[in-house]
Design an enzyme around this catalytic site. Sequence first.
Site, PDB file in Angstrom:
ATOM      1  N   CYS A 273     -19.510   1.329  -2.079  1.00  0.00           N
ATOM      2  CA  CYS A 273     -19.684   0.619  -3.359  1.00  0.00           C
ATOM      3  C   CYS A 273     -20.970   0.987  -4.092  1.00  0.00           C
ATOM      4  CB  CYS A 273     -19.620  -0.889  -3.128  1.00  0.00           C
ATOM      5  SG  CYS A 273     -17.955  -1.451  -2.721  1.00  0.00           S
TER       6      CYS A 273
ATOM      7  N   ASP B  49       0.858  -1.188   0.000  1.00  0.00           N
ATOM      8  CA  ASP B  49       0.000   0.000   0.000  1.00  0.00           C
ATOM      9  C   ASP B  49       0.890   1.232   0.000  1.00  0.00           C
ATOM     10  OD1 ASP B  49      -3.287   0.219   0.883  1.00  0.00           O
ATOM     11  OD2 ASP B  49      -2.093   2.068   0.964  1.00  0.00           O
TER      12      ASP B  49
ATOM     13  N   GLU C  18     -18.813  -6.176   3.113  1.00  0.00           N
ATOM     14  CA  GLU C  18     -18.239  -5.805   4.406  1.00  0.00           C
ATOM     15  C   GLU C  18     -19.136  -6.387   5.493  1.00  0.00           C
ATOM     16  OE1 GLU C  18     -17.378  -1.561   4.575  1.00  0.00           O
ATOM     17  OE2 GLU C  18     -16.470  -1.699   2.599  1.00  0.00           O
TER      18      GLU C  18
ATOM     19  N   ASN D  80     -24.291  -5.031  -8.735  1.00  0.00           N
ATOM     20  CA  ASN D  80     -24.582  -3.968  -7.764  1.00  0.00           C
ATOM     21  C   ASN D  80     -25.797  -3.146  -8.183  1.00  0.00           C
ATOM     22  OD1 ASN D  80     -22.718  -4.693  -5.924  1.00  0.00           O
ATOM     23  ND2 ASN D  80     -21.316  -2.982  -6.241  1.00  0.00           N
TER      24      ASN D  80
ATOM     25  N   GLU E 241     -14.623  -8.439  -7.578  1.00  0.00           N
ATOM     26  CA  GLU E 241     -14.809  -8.934  -6.210  1.00  0.00           C
ATOM     27  C   GLU E 241     -16.228  -8.632  -5.741  1.00  0.00           C
ATOM     28  OE1 GLU E 241     -12.754 -10.664  -4.016  1.00  0.00           O
ATOM     29  OE2 GLU E 241     -14.685 -10.683  -2.983  1.00  0.00           O
ATOM     30  N   PHE E 242     -16.839  -9.605  -5.057  1.00  0.00           N
ATOM     31  CA  PHE E 242     -18.235  -9.449  -4.627  1.00  0.00           C
ATOM     32  C   PHE E 242     -18.388  -9.477  -3.103  1.00  0.00           C
ATOM     33  CE2 PHE E 242     -18.068 -11.462  -8.789  1.00  0.00           C
ATOM     34  CZ  PHE E 242     -18.843 -10.587  -9.541  1.00  0.00           C
ATOM     35  N   LEU E 243     -17.263  -9.417  -2.367  1.00  0.00           N
ATOM     36  CA  LEU E 243     -17.390  -9.563  -0.912  1.00  0.00           C
ATOM     37  C   LEU E 243     -18.241  -8.452  -0.314  1.00  0.00           C
ATOM     38  CD1 LEU E 243     -15.569  -7.399   0.941  1.00  0.00           C
ATOM     39  CD2 LEU E 243     -13.704  -8.756   0.070  1.00  0.00           C
TER      40      LEU E 243
ATOM     41  N   GLY F  98     -36.582   0.740   4.240  1.00  0.00           N
ATOM     42  CA  GLY F  98     -35.901   1.508   5.270  1.00  0.00           C
ATOM     43  C   GLY F  98     -35.125   2.659   4.669  1.00  0.00           C
TER      44      GLY F  98
ATOM     45  N   THR G 133     -13.417  -2.294  -8.723  1.00  0.00           N
ATOM     46  CA  THR G 133     -14.605  -2.135  -9.572  1.00  0.00           C
ATOM     47  C   THR G 133     -14.352  -0.967 -10.521  1.00  0.00           C
ATOM     48  OG1 THR G 133     -15.956  -2.900  -7.747  1.00  0.00           O
ATOM     49  CG2 THR G 133     -17.100  -1.753  -9.540  1.00  0.00           C
TER      50      THR G 133
HETATM   51  N1  LIG Z   1     -15.173  -2.554   0.241  1.00  0.00           N
HETATM   52  C1  LIG Z   1     -15.877  -3.528  -0.352  1.00  0.00           C
HETATM   53  O1  LIG Z   1     -16.724  -4.182   0.269  1.00  0.00           O
HETATM   54  C2  LIG Z   1     -15.656  -3.851  -1.808  1.00  0.00           C
HETATM   55  C3  LIG Z   1     -16.288  -4.978  -2.355  1.00  0.00           C
HETATM   56  C4  LIG Z   1     -16.108  -5.271  -3.701  1.00  0.00           C
HETATM   57  C5  LIG Z   1     -15.340  -4.427  -4.488  1.00  0.00           C
HETATM   58  N2  LIG Z   1     -14.762  -3.326  -3.937  1.00  0.00           N
HETATM   59  C6  LIG Z   1     -13.951  -2.464  -4.803  1.00  0.00           C
HETATM   60  O2  LIG Z   1     -12.596  -2.641  -4.410  1.00  0.00           O
HETATM   61  C7  LIG Z   1     -11.860  -1.439  -4.591  1.00  0.00           C
HETATM   62  C8  LIG Z   1     -11.208  -1.060  -3.277  1.00  0.00           C
HETATM   63  O3  LIG Z   1     -12.225  -0.786  -2.341  1.00  0.00           O
HETATM   64  P1  LIG Z   1     -11.934  -0.655  -0.777  1.00  0.00           P
HETATM   65  O4  LIG Z   1     -13.249  -0.548  -0.120  1.00  0.00           O
HETATM   66  O5  LIG Z   1     -10.992  -1.727  -0.349  1.00  0.00           O
HETATM   67  O6  LIG Z   1     -11.175   0.771  -0.752  1.00  0.00           O
HETATM   68  P2  LIG Z   1     -10.221   1.363   0.384  1.00  0.00           P
HETATM   69  O7  LIG Z   1     -10.237   2.834   0.183  1.00  0.00           O
HETATM   70  O8  LIG Z   1     -10.565   0.772   1.701  1.00  0.00           O
HETATM   71  O9  LIG Z   1      -8.780   0.795  -0.001  1.00  0.00           O
HETATM   72  C9  LIG Z   1      -8.028   1.236  -1.083  1.00  0.00           C
HETATM   73  C10 LIG Z   1      -6.555   1.155  -0.689  1.00  0.00           C
HETATM   74  O10 LIG Z   1      -5.744   1.402  -1.852  1.00  0.00           O
HETATM   75  C11 LIG Z   1      -4.598   2.128  -1.420  1.00  0.00           C
HETATM   76  N3  LIG Z   1      -3.987   2.752  -2.600  1.00  0.00           N
HETATM   77  C12 LIG Z   1      -4.398   3.826  -3.308  1.00  0.00           C
HETATM   78  N4  LIG Z   1      -3.562   4.040  -4.345  1.00  0.00           N
HETATM   79  C13 LIG Z   1      -2.619   3.079  -4.299  1.00  0.00           C
HETATM   80  C14 LIG Z   1      -1.502   2.747  -5.115  1.00  0.00           C
HETATM   81  N5  LIG Z   1      -1.207   3.453  -6.199  1.00  0.00           N
HETATM   82  N6  LIG Z   1      -0.753   1.685  -4.759  1.00  0.00           N
HETATM   83  C15 LIG Z   1      -1.059   0.942  -3.662  1.00  0.00           C
HETATM   84  N7  LIG Z   1      -2.100   1.208  -2.861  1.00  0.00           N
HETATM   85  C16 LIG Z   1      -2.871   2.254  -3.179  1.00  0.00           C
HETATM   86  C17 LIG Z   1      -5.150   3.103  -0.394  1.00  0.00           C
HETATM   87  O11 LIG Z   1      -4.128   3.618   0.437  1.00  0.00           O
HETATM   88  C18 LIG Z   1      -6.134   2.192   0.344  1.00  0.00           C
HETATM   89  O12 LIG Z   1      -5.522   1.540   1.437  1.00  0.00           O
HETATM   90  C19 LIG Z   1     -12.874  -0.420  -5.122  1.00  0.00           C
HETATM   91  O13 LIG Z   1     -12.830  -0.422  -6.526  1.00  0.00           O
HETATM   92  C20 LIG Z   1     -14.192  -0.982  -4.650  1.00  0.00           C
HETATM   93  O14 LIG Z   1     -15.276  -0.545  -5.444  1.00  0.00           O
HETATM   94  C21 LIG Z   1     -14.878  -3.035  -2.611  1.00  0.00           C
END
Ligand SMILES: NC(=O)c1ccc[n+]([C@@H]2O[C@H](COP(=O)([O-])OP(=O)(O)OC[C@H]3O[C@@H](n4cnc5c(N)ncnc54)[C@H](O)[C@@H]3O)[C@@H](O)[C@H]2O)c1
Length: 470
Positions: free
Chosen positions: A279, A45, A171, A227, A167-169, A272, A137
């Site tokens: 997302c 990261d 939170e 979604n 990814e479909f997880l 609700g 995404t």
């Molecule tokens: N959160 C979810 O439940 C979920 C589920 C499915 C898909 N997604 C998708 O996954 C992606 C990430 O979502 P998230 O919720 O984990 O976001 P997040 O903001 O929690 O995490 C993103 C991370 O990427 C890091 N980052 C940014 N630029 C970077 C780089 N150049 N190199 C390395 N690290 C870098 C940030 O510091 C951060 O820690 C999004 O596209 C989101 O739509 C998220």
Amino acid sequence: MVNSETTELPSVIENPKMTVIGTGYLGATHAICMAVLGFDVLGVDVDPKKIEALASGKVPFFEPGLPEKLREALDSGRLRFTTDFDEAAEFGDVHFICVGTPQAPGSYAANLTYVDSAFSELAKRITRKSLLIGKSTVPIGTAERLTKLVQEISPLGTELELAWNPEFLREGFAVEDTLHPDRLVFGVTSEWAEAQLREAFKPILDDGTPVVVADLATAELVKVAANSFLATKISYINAMAEVCEATGADVNLLATALGYDDRIGSRFLKPGLGFGGGCLPKDIRAFKYRAEELGVGHAVAFLGEVDAINIRRRVRTVDLVRELAGGSLEGVRVAALGAAFKPNSDDVRDAPALDVARMLYLEGATVIVYDPEANDNAHRAYPDLDFADSMEAALAGADVVALLTEWDEFRAADPAVIGELVTHKRVVDGRHALDTTAYRAAGWEYRALGRPVESRSVALLEDDRDSVAL
Ligand SMILES: NC(=O)c1ccc[n+]([C@@H]2O[C@H](COP(=O)([O-])OP(=O)(O)OC[C@H]3O[C@@H](n4cnc5c(N)ncnc54)[C@H](O)[C@@H]3O)[C@@H](O)[C@H]2O)c1
């Protein structure tokens, strides 16, 4: 290394070493779970604080079960973390890119700068045949554009391949969803990429998980289409709630009756305060924006209405609080129970709960927010709101209670006991989570979206797959 059956195919690496670029909600979970499954994993990261926390065994966000899995992965010696892209390029046979794709400022488009940067930083450093796998995404067409970009800047040229594995997880259920997903989707442009992905997901595939192998565009589309469907289902029942409000019908009875129809199903048919988080809102907006760019905006124009219905529920919740307060929010003390966009998460990105708290505050209410896990994040997002350290402290002296995120702690509260803490026993149940009859019996004025003033308890249908064991 083993040679695959087709002689023309480059070697597929068994038990590949993995990097996971971006260790947020998605990436940290993916890195930890892959290490637990037996792979050697390097989490990367740009945020040194996040890397430091993870390396020391601390998950920097709330996700049930993940801290235990992090401990297990670190103890196994198979999981490490770094901020160094040189180390990442050297280490990985496959690289999962999990960086954020938030809504761009002042636009509905996705901000792709983090994705572009992560792919570029890796591509210019990689010197041996590897697979870059996007998990973020993204708008349809991004993977094709990135393929050209990385092949231009990589010393390997077209040898460096790219795949998309959306990814479909969810939170709150992230560990379970990562280890036992409903399905995997592989967007690929070569047999080698498919074979390499199959190696990277071998333990999950061996479990019998279905896999859909597709082209890049379809893989990207699966995620935003899924979604959009889920958001539409939520807004559909909330649109019906609006009709209920105009007619005296009860949306909980309606949702229950509709949910028994197998073709409709009760999951996500939950009236609700609506959806939020990092997302759904930004994904449907970016999808609509991209469809318009592609000249097919008409096909998903309904997503604008899905978004609007969702936002109207927040405004209507404020209306209910105002009505209960006697017509004005000026000087009214409101206990806002919940800030996270859903229970079992500390994520406040586009959280309906916080949006409602903010609107109440802007109308002159004194808003005391309490969330079991999201107070810190919420305070950072809205420093003007007041925060309490406990549910009891938030309730003390309240004129109106607004349940905004359906944490178990709030569901389990005894209406007679908490009735002693407030100044006026008035509650708006923004999540249809409270026992209406019990609240009324304890002397509370109870109001919920899409339900008549004199409604009785109607338990919405629950599904085991939507509950989390803590
Ligand atoms: N959160 C979810 O439940 C979920 C589920 C499915 C898909 N997604 C998708 O996954 C992606 C990430 O979502 P998230 O919720 O984990 O976001 P997040 O903001 O929690 O995490 C993103 C991370 O990427 C890091 N980052 C940014 N630029 C970077 C780089 N150049 N190199 C390395 N690290 C870098 C940030 O510091 C951060 O820690 C999004 O596209 C989101 O739509 C998220």
